[in-house]
Design a protein around this motif. Structure first.
Motif, short mmCIF file in Angstrom:
data_model
loop_
_atom_site.label_atom_id
_atom_site.label_comp_id
_atom_site.label_asym_id
_atom_site.label_seq_id
_atom_site.Cartn_x
_atom_site.Cartn_y
_atom_site.Cartn_z
N VAL A 1 76.91 52.48 28.49
CA VAL A 1 77.94 51.52 28.10
C VAL A 1 78.99 51.36 29.19
CG1 VAL A 1 79.82 51.09 26.47
CG2 VAL A 1 77.59 51.82 25.62
N GLU A 2 79.46 52.49 29.75
CA GLU A 2 80.48 52.41 30.80
C GLU A 2 79.94 51.68 32.02
OE1 GLU A 2 79.60 55.19 29.27
OE2 GLU A 2 81.39 55.90 28.19
N GLY B 1 81.87 48.30 25.19
CA GLY B 1 82.68 49.06 26.12
C GLY B 1 84.08 48.50 26.32
#
Length: 288
Positions: free
Chosen positions: A127-128, A169
């Protein structure tokens, strides 16, 4: 040196006519920096880079950069940078930043630029990482080509999953993209201050399945022009890069395409000697 031309078909990986320009599927016409995406993603830009600046960042944070001019120690500058980030974005002060029990059930107050960097280094498909790739798209106009698979169809499941990742995110977070703007601008400031006469880093990237990369042409038998994803990990340690793939790509990376380098944050995130590099077309040398 022979020039090359890429076709505009998404599935075509090798080009054979003049001019190694960025293929249309790899960029958007809009970005937020001083160089159009089709230029900064080109082979010509790799050879002859100019400084990149994200719109309004230096002007918005001019007091911070003016203060850095009087600090001779890079370690103290790094500490000053972190303190400024905490102050500018209220990091660690959830209530002042507007995070209250009434703001929603998903709490993202701990999401910050350091968590994004750690997330990328733990999993470049997480996600990051999706947030960081989306940031490259919006700021530099270079589209994400791979995230847990090839994004070669806007309607495919993999593409929808990528969009879901970066939305999750960014949701209910504290100006993450603006934090990355300042991280990139600080990185560029430090590179110019530490090594003002240099323009490129010699970096390495270990890869598997080289045949799955977008190949634009060949300078020679072991020097392909490759279209890389819009954000990539490299290292300055050739031996270490070999642990990540059976083929090592050696390339000269322009300073202006570096988002993060190991010494930037004074001992933070140094474990893998990792450089985060904005993508585009790169002339590489293949070694094993």
């Amino acid at each position: 040196m022979t020039d090359y031309h890429i076709t505009e078909h998404r599935d075509s990986k090798v080009c054979k006519a003049p001019c190694a320009s960025l293929p249309m599927f790899a960029y958007t016409s809009l970005n937020r920096c001083n160089v159009p995406a089709y230029i900064l993603g080109s082979h010509t830009y790799q050879q002859h880079p100019i400084a990149l600046s994200i719109d309004c960042v230096t002007a918005l944070h001019h007091d911070f950069f003016n203060a850095l001019a009087n600090i001779t120690s890079k370690e103290v500058r790094a500490l000053h940078f972190h303190q400024y980030m905490c102050s500018a974005f209220l990091l660690g002060k959830s209530d002042e930043a507007g995070f209250t029990p009434q703001t929603g059930s998903i709490k993202r107050d701990k999401a910050d630029y350091l968590r994004l960097l750690r997330g990328w280094m733990f999993n470049a498909e997480g996600v990051e990482a999706a947030v960081m790739k989306r940031w490259v798209e919006s700021r530099f106009g270079l589209l994400t080509l791979n995230h847990n698979g090839l994004l070669n169809d806007p309607n495919c499941i993999i593409n929808r999953a990528y969009q879901s990742d970066y939305v999750r995110g960014l949701y209910n977070s504290n100006a993450l993209e603006a934090q990355l703007d300042l991280l990139y601008t600080y990185c560029q400031y430090e590179l110019q201050r530490i090594l003002p006469l240099n323009t490129h880093y010699l970096l390495y990237r270990g890869v598997n399945h080289l045949e799955q990369h977008h190949k634009i042409g060949n300078i020679s038998d072991n020097q392909p022009l490759l279209l890389l994803n819009n954000l990539n990990s490299f290292t300055s340690d050739r031996d270490f890069s070999g642990t990540f793939g059976d083929v090592i790509l050696e390339t000269q990376v322009p300073y202006s395409k570096i988002l993060y380098f190991p010494e930037l944050l004074n001992g933070v995130l140094k474990g893998e000697n990792e450089y985060l590099v904005v993508g585009g077309i790169y002339q590489t040398t293949i070694t094993r």
